[in-house]
Write an enzyme that holds these catalytic residues in place. Sequence first.
Site, PDB file in Angstrom:
ATOM      1  N   GLU A 178       0.409  -0.916  -0.201  1.00 11.11           N
ATOM      2  CA  GLU A 178       0.118  -0.111   0.426  1.00 11.11           C
ATOM      3  C   GLU A 178       0.727   1.010   0.225  1.00 11.11           C
ATOM      4  OE1 GLU A 178      -3.068  -0.238   2.978  1.00 11.11           O
ATOM      5  OE2 GLU A 178      -3.671  -2.310   1.958  1.00 11.11           O
ATOM      6  N   GLU A 389      -5.287  -8.583   1.055  1.00 11.48           N
ATOM      7  CA  GLU A 389      -5.406  -8.400   2.228  1.00 11.48           C
ATOM      8  C   GLU A 389      -7.271  -7.886   1.678  1.00 11.48           C
ATOM      9  OE1 GLU A 389      -4.436  -4.577   4.160  1.00 11.48           O
ATOM     10  OE2 GLU A 389      -2.253  -5.686   3.668  1.00 11.48           O
TER      11      GLU A 389
HETATM   12  O1  IFM Z   1      -4.192  -3.049   8.946  1.00  7.26           O
HETATM   13  C1  IFM Z   1      -4.534  -2.297   7.756  1.00  7.26           C
HETATM   14  C2  IFM Z   1      -3.146  -3.043   6.917  1.00  7.26           C
HETATM   15  O2  IFM Z   1      -1.920  -2.772   7.514  1.00  7.26           O
HETATM   16  C3  IFM Z   1      -2.775  -2.291   5.667  1.00  7.26           C
HETATM   17  N1  IFM Z   1      -4.035  -2.459   4.866  1.00  7.26           N
HETATM   18  C4  IFM Z   1      -5.566  -1.977   5.164  1.00  7.26           C
HETATM   19  C5  IFM Z   1      -5.946  -3.160   7.242  1.00  7.26           C
HETATM   20  C6  IFM Z   1      -6.740  -2.417   7.759  1.00  7.26           C
HETATM   21  O3  IFM Z   1      -6.927  -1.160   7.912  1.00  7.26           O
END
Ligand code: IFM
Length: 487
Positions: A178, A389
């Site tokens: 990210e 994710e």
């Molecule tokens: O916890 C975070 C993660 O570190 C990165 N992506 C989003 C998740 C939830 O906010």
Amino acid sequence: MTPPRTGPTPAATAAPAFPADFLWGAATAAYQIEGAVDVDGRTPSIWDTFSRTPGRTAGGDTGDRATEHYHRYRQDVRLMSELGLGAYRFSVSWPRVQPTGRGPAVERGLDFYRRLVDELLEHGIEPAVTLYHWDLPQDLEDIGGWPNRNTAERFADYATLVAEALGDRVGIWTTLNEPWCSAFLGYGSGVHAPGRADWTAALRAAHHLNLGHGRAVEALRAALPRQARIAVSLNLHEVRPLTGSAADREAARRIDAVGNRVFTGPMLDGEYPADLLLDTARLVDWGELIHEGDLATIARPIDVLGVNYYNPTVASALPEGPAPGAATASDAGHGDGAQSPFAGCADVLFHRAPGPRTEMGWPIDPTGLTDLLLRLHREHPGLPLMVTENGAAFDDRVTPEGAVHDPQRIDYLRGHLDAVRGAIAAGVDVRGYFLWSLMDNFEWAYGYGKRFGLYYVDYDTQARTAKDSARWYAEVIRRNALPDPGA
Ligand code: IFM
């Protein structure tokens, strides 16, 4: 404490199965779970500094202790094994391996990851390493951080150190997690470490993160066996205009440019989109920023694109007069009152779609995931995708009987896995799914109040308790298909 394997396989479900080699995983990140922030040579990262600064995180929470995974990793790998995970995605803490962000590796730091990888392999779980999940060594921030071009070079050196240590046993590598958050929340809105609010710095950071990614791909290719798969994980925004009006579509286009194409453009197409360069020309001198050869470096081919998805984004143009029910870009799910993370888009409004939300306040809408996967497939045919994710925070509680009933999370996961399956059925090459997150953990500026885990963590005792969703996910993995609702 752990999810018992359920009984014999019930009759085949109506739901079609996922592809036979589909990779089922769960994800975490170093600073969110490891704790042990000052052992074995580790020095502070920007998140140690930020979270120790009064007012930066909810309740002043820090990752000092987190879930003590550094010392409890064996127990945690057992939990993964009981889930039946095919793969575990974790990040390596840069300041544990290379405390000042330069120079030789600290072997004691690398040893932790060697032990973790060995433990995973002993349990038949494929390790998937992310090199950077936001914990920049503070020393590098002190000399400019990501807005400084040199950080990209330092990142490539660090990538080499990790690849040389783990490359013989790790087959899946992700450069950045990210980078949008690193650039635009870290340097744009300032709600993430290092907490700077400067759009020019944010755009400079975005370019150097892109460059760091490209340099790291080169470093990994040089150090890893040929069969290693290299990826980057992007939190792409599924942006939808509020209405079909030209003004709203234009607002959505601008958010798409600075939310998505600022990364996919150079990484996948070898150039920054012309509209992004125009939109942000008054904030940054792109001609000075992009050196000769940068774009070719950034576009080094990857093997898989990691997609992190939580919710869609609805945007509109600023109307005349007050806009009831809308929030400005500063409130786009990343903290009220701060400067917008979307550089140069302070006049864009964000809208909270009606319907269910997670504990983060994020709308629940799996159609966004299908649409995003379809779009990526359309625009980058032939590029394998992996959901790296996806998950949800809810207000989980342990009952007096010691259970954690989280039907909302099961619904969320069911909907989003069905969305992935729908995309696969439509021809999208999705290779796997990593649920966020294995266990409750330090949710950055929100502290420990938001629980995303399959395992509930009691932060006083560090006891892990399987939520109902853990049992459900274990069943999904075992069947390689979604169980019938109510099963
Ligand atoms: O916890 C975070 C993660 O570190 C990165 N992506 C989003 C998740 C939830 O906010």
